[in-house]
Design a protein around this motif. Structure first.
Motif, PDB file in Angstrom:
ATOM      1  N   THR A  25       0.849  -1.183   0.000  1.00 26.94           N
ATOM      2  CA  THR A  25       0.000   0.000   0.000  1.00 26.94           C
ATOM      3  C   THR A  25       0.890   1.241   0.000  1.00 26.94           C
ATOM      4  O   THR A  25       1.902   1.237   0.715  1.00 26.94           O
ATOM      5  CB  THR A  25      -0.876   0.018   1.275  1.00 26.94           C
ATOM      6  N   PRO A  26       0.565   2.287  -0.705  1.00 26.24           N
ATOM      7  CA  PRO A  26      -0.630   2.526  -1.531  1.00 26.24           C
ATOM      8  C   PRO A  26      -0.386   2.387  -3.040  1.00 26.24           C
ATOM      9  O   PRO A  26      -0.887   3.187  -3.809  1.00 26.24           O
ATOM     10  CB  PRO A  26      -0.942   3.983  -1.169  1.00 26.24           C
ATOM     11  N   SER A  27       0.360   1.356  -3.453  1.00 27.92           N
ATOM     12  CA  SER A  27       0.627   1.197  -4.886  1.00 27.92           C
ATOM     13  C   SER A  27      -0.048  -0.046  -5.458  1.00 27.92           C
ATOM     14  O   SER A  27      -0.035  -0.260  -6.664  1.00 27.92           O
ATOM     15  CB  SER A  27       2.132   1.091  -5.140  1.00 27.92           C
ATOM     16  N   THR A  28      -0.646  -0.851  -4.596  1.00 32.37           N
ATOM     17  CA  THR A  28      -1.048  -2.205  -5.000  1.00 32.37           C
ATOM     18  C   THR A  28      -2.052  -2.259  -6.138  1.00 32.37           C
ATOM     19  O   THR A  28      -2.074  -3.220  -6.899  1.00 32.37           O
ATOM     20  CB  THR A  28      -1.610  -2.959  -3.778  1.00 32.37           C
ATOM     21  N   GLU A  29      -2.890  -1.211  -6.251  1.00 25.79           N
ATOM     22  CA  GLU A  29      -3.904  -1.257  -7.317  1.00 25.79           C
ATOM     23  C   GLU A  29      -3.275  -1.376  -8.701  1.00 25.79           C
ATOM     24  O   GLU A  29      -3.916  -1.862  -9.626  1.00 25.79           O
ATOM     25  CB  GLU A  29      -4.800  -0.004  -7.276  1.00 25.79           C
ATOM     26  N   ILE A  30      -2.047  -0.916  -8.833  1.00 25.62           N
ATOM     27  CA  ILE A  30      -1.370  -1.053 -10.132  1.00 25.62           C
ATOM     28  C   ILE A  30      -1.279  -2.537 -10.481  1.00 25.62           C
ATOM     29  O   ILE A  30      -1.641  -2.977 -11.573  1.00 25.62           O
ATOM     30  CB  ILE A  30       0.039  -0.410 -10.084  1.00 25.62           C
ATOM     31  N   MET A  31      -0.826  -3.306  -9.520  1.00 28.78           N
ATOM     32  CA  MET A  31      -0.656  -4.738  -9.739  1.00 28.78           C
ATOM     33  C   MET A  31      -2.004  -5.450  -9.856  1.00 28.78           C
ATOM     34  O   MET A  31      -2.177  -6.346 -10.691  1.00 28.78           O
ATOM     35  CB  MET A  31       0.145  -5.303  -8.571  1.00 28.78           C
ATOM     36  N   VAL A  99       5.061   4.851  -5.552  1.00 32.61           N
ATOM     37  CA  VAL A  99       3.967   5.637  -4.992  1.00 32.61           C
ATOM     38  C   VAL A  99       4.383   5.955  -3.559  1.00 32.61           C
ATOM     39  O   VAL A  99       4.187   5.172  -2.642  1.00 32.61           O
ATOM     40  CB  VAL A  99       2.627   4.866  -5.054  1.00 32.61           C
ATOM     41  N   ASN A 100       5.002   7.106  -3.432  1.00 32.52           N
ATOM     42  CA  ASN A 100       5.684   7.495  -2.189  1.00 32.52           C
ATOM     43  C   ASN A 100       4.716   7.554  -1.004  1.00 32.52           C
ATOM     44  O   ASN A 100       3.700   8.233  -1.036  1.00 32.52           O
ATOM     45  CB  ASN A 100       6.307   8.882  -2.405  1.00 32.52           C
ATOM     46  N   ARG A 101       5.013   6.775   0.044  1.00 34.41           N
ATOM     47  CA  ARG A 101       4.309   6.909   1.319  1.00 34.41           C
ATOM     48  C   ARG A 101       5.314   7.446   2.331  1.00 34.41           C
ATOM     49  O   ARG A 101       6.413   7.836   1.953  1.00 34.41           O
ATOM     50  CB  ARG A 101       3.679   5.591   1.752  1.00 34.41           C
ATOM     51  N   THR A 102       4.946   7.468   3.588  1.00 35.81           N
ATOM     52  CA  THR A 102       5.835   8.153   4.525  1.00 35.81           C
ATOM     53  C   THR A 102       6.910   7.212   5.060  1.00 35.81           C
ATOM     54  O   THR A 102       6.787   6.004   5.009  1.00 35.81           O
ATOM     55  CB  THR A 102       5.053   8.757   5.707  1.00 35.81           C
ATOM     56  N   GLY A 103       7.926   7.765   5.573  1.00 36.38           N
ATOM     57  CA  GLY A 103       9.043   7.051   6.173  1.00 36.38           C
ATOM     58  C   GLY A 103       9.739   8.007   7.103  1.00 36.38           C
ATOM     59  O   GLY A 103       9.225   9.110   7.318  1.00 36.38           O
ATOM     60  N   PRO A 104      10.865   7.664   7.652  1.00 31.71           N
ATOM     61  CA  PRO A 104      11.601   6.412   7.472  1.00 31.71           C
ATOM     62  C   PRO A 104      10.940   5.219   8.170  1.00 31.71           C
ATOM     63  O   PRO A 104       9.919   5.397   8.834  1.00 31.71           O
ATOM     64  CB  PRO A 104      12.962   6.731   8.102  1.00 31.71           C
ATOM     65  N   GLY A 168      -1.984   8.298  -6.168  1.00 29.19           N
ATOM     66  CA  GLY A 168      -2.262   6.906  -6.494  1.00 29.19           C
ATOM     67  C   GLY A 168      -3.688   6.505  -6.174  1.00 29.19           C
ATOM     68  O   GLY A 168      -4.305   5.709  -6.886  1.00 29.19           O
ATOM     69  N   GLN A 169      -4.226   7.071  -5.106  1.00 26.29           N
ATOM     70  CA  GLN A 169      -5.547   6.651  -4.624  1.00 26.29           C
ATOM     71  C   GLN A 169      -6.680   7.515  -5.155  1.00 26.29           C
ATOM     72  O   GLN A 169      -7.848   7.154  -5.058  1.00 26.29           O
ATOM     73  CB  GLN A 169      -5.568   6.685  -3.082  1.00 26.29           C
ATOM     74  N   MET A 170      -6.343   8.691  -5.678  1.00 27.26           N
ATOM     75  CA  MET A 170      -7.374   9.650  -6.072  1.00 27.26           C
ATOM     76  C   MET A 170      -8.097   9.197  -7.347  1.00 27.26           C
ATOM     77  O   MET A 170      -7.478   8.681  -8.270  1.00 27.26           O
ATOM     78  CB  MET A 170      -6.688  10.985  -6.310  1.00 27.26           C
ATOM     79  N   MET A 171      -9.442   9.417  -7.390  1.00 30.18           N
ATOM     80  CA  MET A 171     -10.207   9.099  -8.602  1.00 30.18           C
ATOM     81  C   MET A 171     -10.344  10.368  -9.441  1.00 30.18           C
ATOM     82  O   MET A 171     -10.760  11.407  -8.930  1.00 30.18           O
ATOM     83  CB  MET A 171     -11.610   8.620  -8.230  1.00 30.18           C
ATOM     84  N   GLU A 172     -10.020  10.278 -10.711  1.00 30.95           N
ATOM     85  CA  GLU A 172     -10.163  11.420 -11.611  1.00 30.95           C
ATOM     86  C   GLU A 172     -10.476  10.913 -13.012  1.00 30.95           C
ATOM     87  O   GLU A 172     -10.069   9.795 -13.370  1.00 30.95           O
ATOM     88  CB  GLU A 172      -8.835  12.196 -11.686  1.00 30.95           C
ATOM     89  N   PRO A 173     -11.148  11.730 -13.808  1.00 32.85           N
ATOM     90  CA  PRO A 173     -11.341  11.320 -15.201  1.00 32.85           C
ATOM     91  C   PRO A 173     -10.004  11.342 -15.952  1.00 32.85           C
ATOM     92  O   PRO A 173      -9.200  12.243 -15.743  1.00 32.85           O
ATOM     93  CB  PRO A 173     -12.305  12.368 -15.775  1.00 32.85           C
TER      94      PRO A 173
END
Lengths: 352, 250
Positions: A25-31, A99-104, A168-173
């Protein structure tokens, strides 16, 4: 469609034949999207045992000449660094998404830009660079992914799509445009069996220091060529600006609203939104010091891109910084207030 | 005079630069001969990671790809998935596949990846100068076990073929040696079978080959062969560990 899905759809329409990934997460929808659609398009998707396997599977597929992609998010992207270093050295074209999430560490799932250094300075060992594209909306996630495949083939280099959890998560046309294939160099280097031709090999070792130095100089020549040709940015009211915001991705998008607010208030504020963050669009900053009184970078980290902006303006213009971190996004109002405070613009409470 | 032996076309004309007495050269020749006999030199892509195995890129006449340490099987997977009609093999040392590459070894087998993996087991890290490997024997002296491998401290040797044989996707697993002419003949048969299994698309084929490292063992080439026979053969399970019905019918 979701931003992640836009990336996946663009990959299919770019002729990406193989995808190797590992869920995060939050890149998994690609796969997930590709798991449904890529086999229907005649392609192959395989879930590796980890990120290290996935990026190395990309290495093998790219060496065979296929178009190939992998995607991950920050902690998983860290695991890919070894593979990226080898890909860059072996000059294999692979499209990689972070899809950059927070770290470290494990961090959280919120949007962040805290992988900027890792993405733009060569996150693995050795002197190498990835071409890094930073979309700021659904359509750009789609368009830049398509461009990424061409750029990877053109320069024989891994190309990174650097997004964040918000995009990555946002819905847009998204308009699913057809991209005309660019004239690309023939892949006369692939290792796909030597029947009828000389044996080939793809490797990155240097058995002598002399060869090692020659390799380094060759790579740097290529990187300099990319630096020269590929700097991209969006200029938003920057031509007559007295003050500039600089932000990429989600920050670039929010900053546009700030610019419009400022213009309504009679403040000549503009935005430079880097589209490539490597190569960093230094050219956009050349000569600005004659007109621009101050620059503020907007980032979702502790101040990373600001270093490249300072280098680009060669310290001739003061460069300030505003950010939210750890998954938080700045509001338009927050940035506007920070901007006014920073440059001591006296505005009424209502104007703020 | 009739010529009854010549260099296989499966190898390039480059002279090996392995240490004297090292059996990598024998194993290279066997693979080269198999490639030639099956007429697959032009259809095969080899993958080798770092270590002494990494030199092999230049010695085989087929296309070859150099991978990162331990990653050869992941690279081979990507290649085979992209080129399912071609033959892909990995050539890896024990220090590679039994240590940093173990997860890939397990999962490549589990996925029944249609590739052939060859492990050259000399019970030590050769290229880096003789450090302890997961396959190093109990009590064996290496640069990182200077008092002998203490199993209380460093665990016991791994017999990878036995582990791989437990996985359904591995359809052919053989453990052979190259310490004597008889063993060399058996090793060649196993290698050949490993490629035939892939040609038939039956699943993952794994061949482990016991090998010597005179330089890092600190023994002469002849003593090394003796050491292998006395110490490695009794420890590691040898022979055909697994062959499915389909494989046996080949």
């Amino acid at each position: 469609m979701k931003g992640n899905e836009a990336i996946a759809e663009a990959a299919i329409r770019s002729g990406c034949g193989l995808f190797f990934g590992y869920p995060i997460t939050p890149s998994t929808e690609i796969m997930e999207y590709l798991a449904k659609k890529l086999p229907q398009a005649g392609g192959t998707i395989l879930q590796g045992e980890d990120e290290v396997a996935s990026i190395n599977m990309c290495y093998g597929a790219a060496a065979s000449g296929a178009r190939v992609m992998t995607a991950s998010s920050s902690p998983g992207f860290s695991l890919k660094q070894e593979g990226l270093s080898y890909l860059a050295a072996a000059e294999l074209p692979v499209v990689v998404v972070n899809v950059n999430r927070t770290g470290p560490g494990l961090g959280g799932l919120g949007p962040a830009q805290s992988d900027y250094f890792q993405c733009t300075k060569g996150g693995g060992h050795g002197d190498y660079r990835l071409i890094v594209l930073t979309p700021s909306k659904g359509q750009e996630l789609y368009d830049y992914t398509m461009q990424a495949f061409d750029l990877a083939d053109q320069y024989r280099n891994p190309v990174l799509i650097l997004a964040d959890g918000f995009l990555g998560q946002m819905m847009e046309p998204v308009e699913l445009k057809v991209r005309s294939r660019e004239e690309l160099p023939p892949k006369e280097w692939v290792t796909d069996g030597c029947r009828g031709r000389e044996k080939r090999k793809i490797a990155s070792y240097a058995l002598t220091n002399e060869i090692g130095e020659a390799n380094c100089l060759y790579w740097q020549t290529k990187y300099n060529q990319i630096k020269d040709r590929l700097q991209r940015w969006e200029n938003f009211y920057a031509d007559d600006a007295e003050y500039l915001l600089v932000g990429y991705g989600t920050c670039g998008r929010i900053a546009k609203s700030v610019v419009l607010t400022a213009r309504q208030q009679g403040v000549r504020l503009g935005l430079l939104r880097p589209i490539t963050v490597w190569p960093f669009p230094e050219k956009a900053f050349w000569g600005l010091h004659e007109r621009v009184k101050g620059i503020m970078t907007i980032e979702l980290n502790a101040g990373q891109m600001i270093e490249d902006v300072k280098l680009a303006v060669q310290c001739k213009t003061p460069v300030h910084f505003y950010s939210r971190q750890g998954g938080m996004l700045p509001t338009e109002r927050e940035i506007w207030q920070a901007f006014c405070r920073t440059f001591q613009l006296a505005l009424t409470e209502e104007e703020l | 005079m009739e010529k009854i032996f010549s260099r296989t076309k499966g190898l390039t004309s480059l002279p090996f630069h392995y240490c004297p007495g090292c059996t990598h050269g024998i194993i290279h020749r066997l693979i080269g001969e198999v490639l030639e006999e099956l007429d697959i030199i032009g259809d095969t892509i080899g993958v080798a990671p770092v270590g002494c195995a990494g030199f092999s890129l230049d010695f085989f006449s087929c296309d070859f790809v150099g991978a990162a340490h331990g990653r050869a099987q992941a690279v081979a997977t990507g290649m085979k998935r992209a080129l399912p009609e071609k033959l892909v093999f990995t050539y890896q040392g024990d220090g590679d596949i039994c240590a940093i590459g173990t997860s890939h070894a397990i999962h490549t087998a589990a996925r029944a990846e249609k590739i052939t993996s060859i492990m050259v087991n000399n019970a030590i890290f050769g290229m880096t100068g003789g450090q302890m490997a997961p396959t190093t024997l109990a009590g064996q002296i290496t640069a990182t076990s200077p008092y002998g491998r203490n199993c209380q401290l460093a665990g016991n040797p791994i017999d990878l073929p036995k582990i791989i044989a437990t996985l359904d996707g591995a359809v052919y697993v053989a453990a052979v040696s190259v310490d004597s002419p008889q063993q060399i003949i058996a090793a060649k048969k196993a290698i050949k079978k490993g490629f035939q299994v892939q040609q038939a698309g039956l699943g993952f084929a794994f061949i482990s080959i016991l090998s010597t490292c005179p330089t890092n063992w600190g023994l002469s080439p002849v003593e090394s062969l003796k050491w292998l026979r006395q110490n490695m053969l009794p420890l590691y399970q040898m022979g055909e560990l697994k062959a499915t019905k389909e494989v046996s019918a080949l």
